[in-house]
Scaffold this motif. Structure first.
Motif, short mmCIF file in Angstrom:
data_model
loop_
_atom_site.label_atom_id
_atom_site.label_comp_id
_atom_site.label_asym_id
_atom_site.label_seq_id
_atom_site.Cartn_x
_atom_site.Cartn_y
_atom_site.Cartn_z
N GLU A 1 0.83 -1.21 0.00
CA GLU A 1 0.00 0.00 0.00
C GLU A 1 0.86 1.26 0.00
OE1 GLU A 1 -2.87 -0.02 -0.81
OE2 GLU A 1 -3.76 -1.92 -0.25
N HIS B 1 -8.68 7.45 -4.79
CA HIS B 1 -8.15 6.16 -4.33
C HIS B 1 -6.81 6.35 -3.60
CE1 HIS B 1 -8.15 1.88 -3.96
NE2 HIS B 1 -6.93 1.79 -4.47
N THR C 1 -6.10 4.91 0.00
CA THR C 1 -4.90 4.11 0.24
C THR C 1 -4.14 4.60 1.46
OG1 THR C 1 -4.78 3.68 -2.13
CG2 THR C 1 -2.81 3.20 -0.86
N GLN D 1 -5.76 2.98 4.19
CA GLN D 1 -5.41 1.56 4.25
C GLN D 1 -4.08 1.37 4.97
OE1 GLN D 1 -5.56 0.29 0.14
NE2 GLN D 1 -7.79 0.09 0.14
N GLU E 1 -3.49 -6.34 -5.41
CA GLU E 1 -3.92 -6.04 -4.04
C GLU E 1 -5.13 -6.89 -3.65
OE1 GLU E 1 -2.28 -1.47 -3.69
OE2 GLU E 1 -4.42 -1.81 -3.52
N GLU F 1 -10.78 -1.82 -3.25
CA GLU F 1 -9.98 -2.21 -4.42
C GLU F 1 -10.88 -2.69 -5.56
OE1 GLU F 1 -7.12 -1.23 -4.40
OE2 GLU F 1 -6.70 -1.06 -2.28
FE LIG Z 1 -4.89 -0.46 -1.79
#
Ligand SMILES: [Fe+2]
Length: 159
Positions: free
Chosen positions: A19, A46, A50, A53, A108, A138
């Protein structure tokens, strides 16, 4: 810590590195695709997901008692993979960038499917829940990219 738990921690650290590499790649792509505002905006979105994440993986690792000081080394390992996919700026860069991003999302997805199964077996529900949340993000990004790829391709071919 059992051997299996150590493996789970090692895999979580791999996911963290993955990530971290994504954060860098998505940041570059969002900048580079400024001529395509819709693509750039979704890549930026995104990128933000991320970052979240990365933080959630760090929280899981801390809860499992893992030392988080050597993340940098691992990140560079995956950055190498990310860079192998990242292409040099070419006339068809938007097409290639979408293909690269689509491929990377599936890498991922595979990682979280595996990690989630391991977490369930090892009775780590928080890790399993996190994997499901990340999988949702994802898959949504991959599905969106899949819709964009034909249009981006045709746009490149248009005279
Ligand atoms: Fe990711």
């Amino acid at each position: 810590m059992t051997k299996n738990k150590q493996t789970l921690v090692a895999w979580l650290r791999d996911a963290h590195a993955m990530e971290r590499a994504s954060v860098d790649t998505l940041d570059r792509l969002a900048d580079r695709l400024s001529r395509y505002p819709d693509l750039a905006a979704r890549f930026r979105e995104h990128w933000r997901e991320t970052l979240g994440q990365v933080e959630r993986i760090e929280r899981c690792l801390k809860k499992l008692g893992s030392d988080t000081s050597t993340f940098k080394d691992l990140a560079s390992r995956f950055l190498g993979i990310a860079q192998a996919y990242a292409v040099a700026v070419a006339p068809d860069e938007a097409v290639k960038d979408c293909l690269t991003a689509y491929t990377w999302r599936h890498f991922e997805i595979a990682a979280y499917v595996s990690l989630g199964a391991a977490a369930l077996m090892l009775e780590e529900p928080d890790v399993a829940r996190m994997c499901n949340e990340h999988l949702e993000q994802e898959r949504a990004m991959a599905a969106w990219l899949e819709q964009q790829i034909p249009e981006v391709t045709l746009e490149f071919l248009r005279p």
